[in-house]
Design a protein around this motif. Structure first.
Motif, PDB file in Angstrom:
ATOM      1  N   SER A   1       8.550  15.381 -13.190  1.00 56.63           N
ATOM      2  CA  SER A   1       9.583  16.344 -12.812  1.00 56.63           C
ATOM      3  C   SER A   1      10.929  15.639 -12.746  1.00 56.63           C
ATOM      4  O   SER A   1      11.010  14.424 -12.904  1.00 56.63           O
ATOM      5  N   GLU A   2      11.976  16.394 -12.489  1.00 56.90           N
ATOM      6  CA  GLU A   2      13.314  15.828 -12.391  1.00 56.90           C
ATOM      7  C   GLU A   2      13.422  14.813 -11.261  1.00 56.90           C
ATOM      8  O   GLU A   2      14.183  13.872 -11.323  1.00 56.90           O
TER       9      GLU A   2
ATOM     10  N   ASN B   1      -1.876  10.221 -13.327  1.00 58.11           N
ATOM     11  CA  ASN B   1      -2.428  10.068 -11.974  1.00 58.11           C
ATOM     12  C   ASN B   1      -1.996   8.755 -11.342  1.00 58.11           C
ATOM     13  O   ASN B   1      -1.881   8.663 -10.114  1.00 58.11           O
ATOM     14  N   ALA B   2      -1.735   7.742 -12.157  1.00 58.43           N
ATOM     15  CA  ALA B   2      -1.286   6.448 -11.640  1.00 58.43           C
ATOM     16  C   ALA B   2       0.217   6.445 -11.350  1.00 58.43           C
ATOM     17  O   ALA B   2       0.749   5.460 -10.853  1.00 58.43           O
ATOM     18  N   GLY B   3       0.898   7.531 -11.699  1.00 58.79           N
ATOM     19  CA  GLY B   3       2.333   7.616 -11.451  1.00 58.79           C
ATOM     20  C   GLY B   3       3.174   6.909 -12.496  1.00 58.79           C
ATOM     21  O   GLY B   3       4.344   6.614 -12.264  1.00 58.79           O
ATOM     22  N   GLU B   4       2.616   6.637 -13.660  1.00 56.01           N
ATOM     23  CA  GLU B   4       3.333   5.940 -14.721  1.00 56.01           C
ATOM     24  C   GLU B   4       4.153   6.880 -15.600  1.00 56.01           C
ATOM     25  O   GLU B   4       4.960   6.433 -16.401  1.00 56.01           O
ATOM     26  N   ILE B   5       3.956   8.188 -15.433  1.00 55.38           N
ATOM     27  CA  ILE B   5       4.655   9.180 -16.245  1.00 55.38           C
ATOM     28  C   ILE B   5       5.443  10.098 -15.325  1.00 55.38           C
ATOM     29  O   ILE B   5       4.890  10.635 -14.351  1.00 55.38           O
ATOM     30  N   ALA B   6       6.714  10.282 -15.620  1.00 54.98           N
ATOM     31  CA  ALA B   6       7.543  11.195 -14.829  1.00 54.98           C
ATOM     32  C   ALA B   6       7.101  12.620 -15.107  1.00 54.98           C
ATOM     33  O   ALA B   6       6.931  13.019 -16.252  1.00 54.98           O
TER      34      ALA B   6
END
Length: 105
Positions: free
Chosen positions: A54-55, A47-52
């Motif tokens: 999608s491509e 949720n914090a955007g720390e994990i990719a």
């Protein structure tokens, strides 16, 4: 004599293996996380955007490297080197000592 050597080798392998196994032991019980903790941490990071996810999120790599020479210039250099005998044609032409001199420079 051979049996003694074999037994000694097996003992040495067993001792070395057990030493490696001990170094790979899990962390202390007080530091281990539960499945719920790991899931919560994953959801927080996502949720914090720390994990990719999608491509699109992965960094783009350049399709081609920047170059200051044209294809024709590269081919002309190749043909000149081949004509001068700098490019080996067979295994017999490959001189390891000569190649090492070029690599060291």
């Amino acid at each position: 004599m051979q049996a003694k050597s074999l037994i000694a080798a097996l003992f040495a392998i067993t001792a070395a293996t057990s030493a490696f196994a001990q170094s790979a032991a899990p962390a202390a019980a007080s530091q281990q996380l539960t499945r719920a903790d790991v899931t919560a941490e994953y959801i927080r990071a996502r949720n914090a955007g720390e994990i990719a996810t999608s491509e699109v999120d992965y960094p783009k790599t350049p399709a081609t490297a920047a170059s200051n020479v044209t294809r024709e210039e590269v081919m002309a250099e190749f043909y000149a080197a081949r004509k001068a005998g700098l490019i080996p044609q067979t295994e017999a032409d490959f001189d390891v000592a000569q190649t090492a001199k070029h690599v060291v420079k």
